[in-house]
Every structure is written in structure tokens, then in C-alpha cells.
Design an enzyme around this catalytic site. Structure first.
Site, PDB file in Angstrom:
ATOM      1  N   GLU A 252      28.464  32.452  44.999  1.00  0.00           N
ATOM      2  CA  GLU A 252      28.900  33.302  43.591  1.00  0.00           C
ATOM      3  C   GLU A 252      29.068  32.043  42.688  1.00  0.00           C
ATOM      4  O   GLU A 252      29.973  31.344  42.545  1.00  0.00           O
ATOM      5  CB  GLU A 252      30.156  33.840  43.823  1.00  0.00           C
ATOM      6  CG  GLU A 252      30.494  35.088  42.859  1.00  0.00           C
ATOM      7  CD  GLU A 252      31.010  34.421  41.632  1.00  0.00           C
ATOM      8  OE1 GLU A 252      29.931  34.500  40.558  1.00  0.00           O
ATOM      9  OE2 GLU A 252      32.011  34.216  41.431  1.00  0.00           O
ATOM     10  N   CYS A 286      33.338  32.753  35.076  1.00  0.00           N
ATOM     11  CA  CYS A 286      32.074  32.809  35.361  1.00  0.00           C
ATOM     12  C   CYS A 286      31.415  33.997  34.531  1.00  0.00           C
ATOM     13  O   CYS A 286      30.155  33.989  34.136  1.00  0.00           O
ATOM     14  CB  CYS A 286      31.650  33.018  37.015  1.00  0.00           C
ATOM     15  SG  CYS A 286      32.451  34.349  37.805  1.00  0.00           S
TER      16      CYS A 286
END
Length: 485
Positions: A252, A286
Site C-alpha cells: 500500500e 497517502c
């Protein structure tokens, strides 16, 4: 005793118990002030090798435990996150530079993730297959074994516990390597919660350390699955190492996420959503909104509203007052944000708000008049910067959204029918209609495509079972089969 006041963890790591690290002690520093908050043990590859051996031995018994026993530990862990929320939030504020509301999101999510994970031990984990033979044919999911979790600094608690909790619930052991900058809130707190929750010794190990430790938790032969959250550059290295060892890896990674404001959208609400998406936790997420795409009919109104919000948001030490933005995590990241903004202004971008660092803080910043090649448009900044561009029609909006190596999260604001049409055209792991780009829930699958990851999904029973178990085909006959040999 409070969870983190227990002195057993001070200057220690956890390898079959609290112990001094082979690499000495790492100072835990408050980014807003530079003050030392404490210390954790600094692991070495030798510590990793020892932990992996202990974990592999302990995992076999844990996998044989009754599902109710594993579920009870996870439920108790969820209750402990609730009971000790204020204490853990204090550490998140001081160690990670979190505002108090952001810290509250982390502890609430940690509890929710553990409660959701408590249902995994009793969740169906297999299916009966059709077969042309006189036998039963089954596919069942078994624990992967030892799982390595490598987590970052920005949401240190959530981004570790979302892998640790389901992996343990499904019968695995875990090696946890948190970012050294947030090793207490993203590591020690997790070990202490599971200690108090009754997790048997040997199943969860804390290994703060440098890149060599990160490589060791990937390479350890006992490790079957690696769960990594971090930068795309580091993720590529982790993925390469795992591939050489033929190990499953969940990556991720970064993002340069787009927020699209459709024609006719409420500009005031859209600017509020855009400000939250770009400036929450100083943009160090993110899923941060890294690109604002606004229809040309409203872009001037939007950019002025966004800039006005940026000018008004208070910045400072979140431990000392009520602020909207805290410090950038360290000098290196502050220099990176400053460099991207400076290069963008030099390339012709208009600076409408912010843009002048006051170390360790960087103000909410709005840029306008960018091209597709402007650094602030193309690069992941990981800072509180909102680049804004206009678009003409839906086709151009879709092209601009997809014109990125990343594919993590997209927000679309405005008419739902038009938003659905656009959602069908964008390449992204997540699409949020009438919400900004930052969002997560314990029950929702999470992941990205392209440079944002390899499609890893965390969250919800199905995704977690797929992530942390292996499939075994099992056949059963009533008697020994006959063979022509």
C-alpha cells in the site's frame, strides 16, 4: 497503571518479551519541539532472526486454539483501545505531530479494527467444490504462518493495527517493524494492548529499526506474507525482495489523488472538502488531495475560497494549543515540501496562500496556474499543498485524473449522476462521491493500483482472509482409492 507508563518497555524492543535491542537505543523525538520523549530499543537483523524463530514456534499452537479463544483476545484489545484512548492520543499528538481530532480518529479506528477482527476466527473460511470423482472436494483457508508488518509514521497506529489485528485473529504470528520516528504510538502501544489483552507470548514481536531491519523481516525464511505501507520507492524494494523469495507481499504505497469539482457544485462546501483533503495532518497522508480539478466556470471562485481557508487555518504545536495543522515530521520532509513548492513557483505557478516554511511547520499552501508538468501537479508532495487547475468538460476531467502514475483515491463533488459517469472512467482503488479523498473504515477494502500498490486490500472479512491465509485443496474419500499400479 496506565498503558504506556509501565517502565518495562522503556529503551526496549519486544522479542519473546521486553529486551534491550542489539542496536542500542533510539531516541523518540517530538517533531514540534525537538524534545526527547523517551527511547525504544533499536533492532538488528539478529533480533529479527531470533523473533522469527520464536514466532514460527508459537504460531502453531495459536492456530490450533479454539476460535473463541482468539476472538476473545481481539475483543479485549478493542476494549483496551477505548479505555486507554486519551493516553495513546497524547503520544500521537506529541510523537507524530497529530492534531487531537486526528489522534482521536486513530484510536477509534484501532478499536474498530480489533472488534471487526474478533469476528474473523468464526467466519466461514472455505467452500465445498464440485467434483467428478466419488469424494468430497473442499477448499479451505489456513493461517499463512508468520506475517511481517512494516508500517509508516503518518498514521502510525491505524496503518499497523489494520494488518496486525486480522493477521493474529486468523491464527498467524506477527513481526511488527514500525517507523522509528513513531515507534511508541505505532509499535509499543500495540504490544502493550495485546499483552494486556492476553495474547500468548511469542506471537507478536516489536522490531523498530533501519532499512537493514526492514530487509530482514522480509527475508526471514519463517515469514510467509509481508504487509508493507509506505512510499512507492521503498515499496518497490520490498516487492523485489519478496518476489525473489517467492513470498506474497501486500503493498500500500503513495498517491497523488484528484478531487474533481463538477459544474454547479456548491463552491463553499467544495472548498471546505478540498481544504480538509489537502491539509489534514499537514498533508502527510497517502490519500491526501494532491490535485484539485475544478470546472472552468467556477475555478476562480473555488480557488479564492480555498486560499481564504488556507490563510485562516492555525498552525502550531498541537500539544500546546488548538491548531488545525501541526509540524512536518522531520527536517528532511520539510525540505522536500519546500523544494516542490519553490520549483513549482519558479515554473510559473501562482502562489495564492502559504508557501513560506517556519520550521518545523509548513503553512497551508494553495497553488494556481499550473501545467501538467509542474512539479506540484505531477509529484506526491506529502505536505499541506493544494494545487488547483481548471478543466473544460468531463472527458478532460477523466483524462487529467488518469494522467498519473498513481491510482489510490479520487473524490468527486457535485451532481451524483454526473459523478457516477465520471467514476466509471477513472482508474483508482477508491472513488468517493461528494466526499474528499481521505477516508477509511474497518469494514472497507483498502488499496490502490499503479504506483499506489499492487491491489492489496485490507479491511472487511473477505479481504483480510484473502490477505492473511493460504488456500488448501482438501479431498476426502470414504475408503482408499483404487489405482492401476
Amino acid at each position: 497503571m496506565a498503558l504506556l507508563e509501565d517502565p518495562r518497555w522503556h529503551d526496549r524492543l519486544h522479542v519473546g518479551g521486553w529486551t534491550a535491542g542489539s542496536g542500542g537505543t533510539h531516541r523518540v523525538v517530538e517533531p514540534a519541539t525537538g524534545d526527547t520523549l523517551g527511547g525504544v530499543g533499536n533492532a538488528t537483523p539478529d533480533d529479527v532472526a531470533k523473533a522469527a524463530g520464536i514466532a514460527a514456534a508459537a504460531q502453531r499452537d495459536w492456530a490450533r486454539r479454539k476460535p473463541a479463544e482468539r476472538a476473545a483476545v481481539l475483543r479485549r484489545a478493542g476494549e483496551l483501545w477505548e479505555a486507554h484512548a486519551a493516553e495513546v492520543q497524547d503520544w500521537l499528538v506529541r510523537e507524530a505531530g497529530s492534531t487531537r481530532p486526528k489522534a482521536g480518529i486513530e484510536t477509534e479506528m484501532a478499536a474498530g479494527i480489533c472488534f471487526e477482527a474478533a469476528a474473523l476466527p468464526t467466519h466461514p473460511r472455505g467452500e465445498v467444490l464440485s467434483t467428478g470423482e466419488p469424494r468430497w472436494s473442499l477448499a479451505r483457508r489456513l493461517p499463512a504462518g508468520v506475517v511481517s508488518v512494516i508500517s509508516p509514521f503518518n498514521f502510525p497506529l491505524i496503518l499497523a493495527i489494520r494488518s496486525v489485528a486480522p493477521a493474529l485473529a486468523l491464527g498467524n504470528a506477527v513481526l511488527l517493524k514500525p517507523d522509528l520516528r513513531t515507534a511508541v504510538s505505532g509499535g509499543v502501544s500495540i504490544l502493550r494492548v495485546f499483552e494486556e489483552a492476553g495474547l500468548p507470548e511469542g506471537l507478536l514481536h516489536l522490531l523498530p529499526g533501519d532499512a537493514a531491519v526492514g530487509a530482514a523481516v522480509v527475508d526471514a525464511p519463517e515469514v510467509s506474507v509481508v504487509s508493507f505501507t509506505g512510499s512507492t520507492a521503498a515499496g518497490r524494494k520490498v516487492g523485489e525482495a519478496a518476489a525473489r523469495a517467492l513470498k506474497r507481499v501486500h503493498l500500500e504505497l503513495g498517491g497523488n489523488n484528484a478531487l474533481v469539482v463538477l459544474p454547479g457544485a456548491d463552491v463553499a462546501k467544495a472548498a471546505s472538502a478540498g481544504a480538509f483533503g489537502s491539509f489534514l495532518h499537514q498533508g502527510q497522508i497517502c490519500m491526501t488531495t494532491g490535485r484539485h480539478l475544478v470546472h472552468e466556470s467556477q475555478v476562480d471562485e473555488y480557488v479564492e475560497a480555498l486560499a481564504d481557508k488556507a490563510r485562516r487555518l492555525p498552525v502550531g504545536n498541537p500539544a500546546a494549543g488548538d491548531v488545525a495543522l501541526g509540524p512536518i515530521i522531520d527536517d528532511r520532509q520539510l525540505a522536500h515540501v519546500t523544494d516542490v513548492v519553490d520549483r513549482s513557483v519558479a515554473a510559473g505557478a501562482r502562489l495564492l496562500a502559504g508557501g513560506k516554511p517556519d520550521a518545523p511547520f509548513y503553512p497551508p499552501t494553495v497553488l494556481f496556474g499550473l501545467s501538467e508538468d509542474t512539479p506540484a501537479w505531477r509529484e506526491e508532495i506529502f505536505g499541506p499543498v493544494a494545487p488547483v487547475r481548471a478543466y473544460r468538460d468531463l472527458d478532460e476531467a477523466a483524462r487529467l485524473v488518469n494522467d498519473s502514475e498513481y491510482g489510490l483515491s479520487v473524490g468527486i463533488l457535485g451532481d451524483v449522476g454526473t459523478a457516477m459517469t465520471l467514476a466509471d472512467e477513472v482508474r483508482s482503488g477508491k472513488v468517493h462521491i461528494n466526499e474528499q479523498t481521505v477516508g477509511d473504515e474497518p469494514t472497507a477494502p483498502f488499496g490502490g493500483v499503479g504506483d499506489s500498490g499492487n491491489g492489496a486490500r485490507f479491511g472487511g472479512a473477505q479481504a483480510n482472509i484473502e490477505a492473511f491465509t493460504e488456500t488448501q485443496w482438501l479431498t476426502v474419500r470414504a475408503d482408499i482409492a483404487g489405482y492401476p499400479f
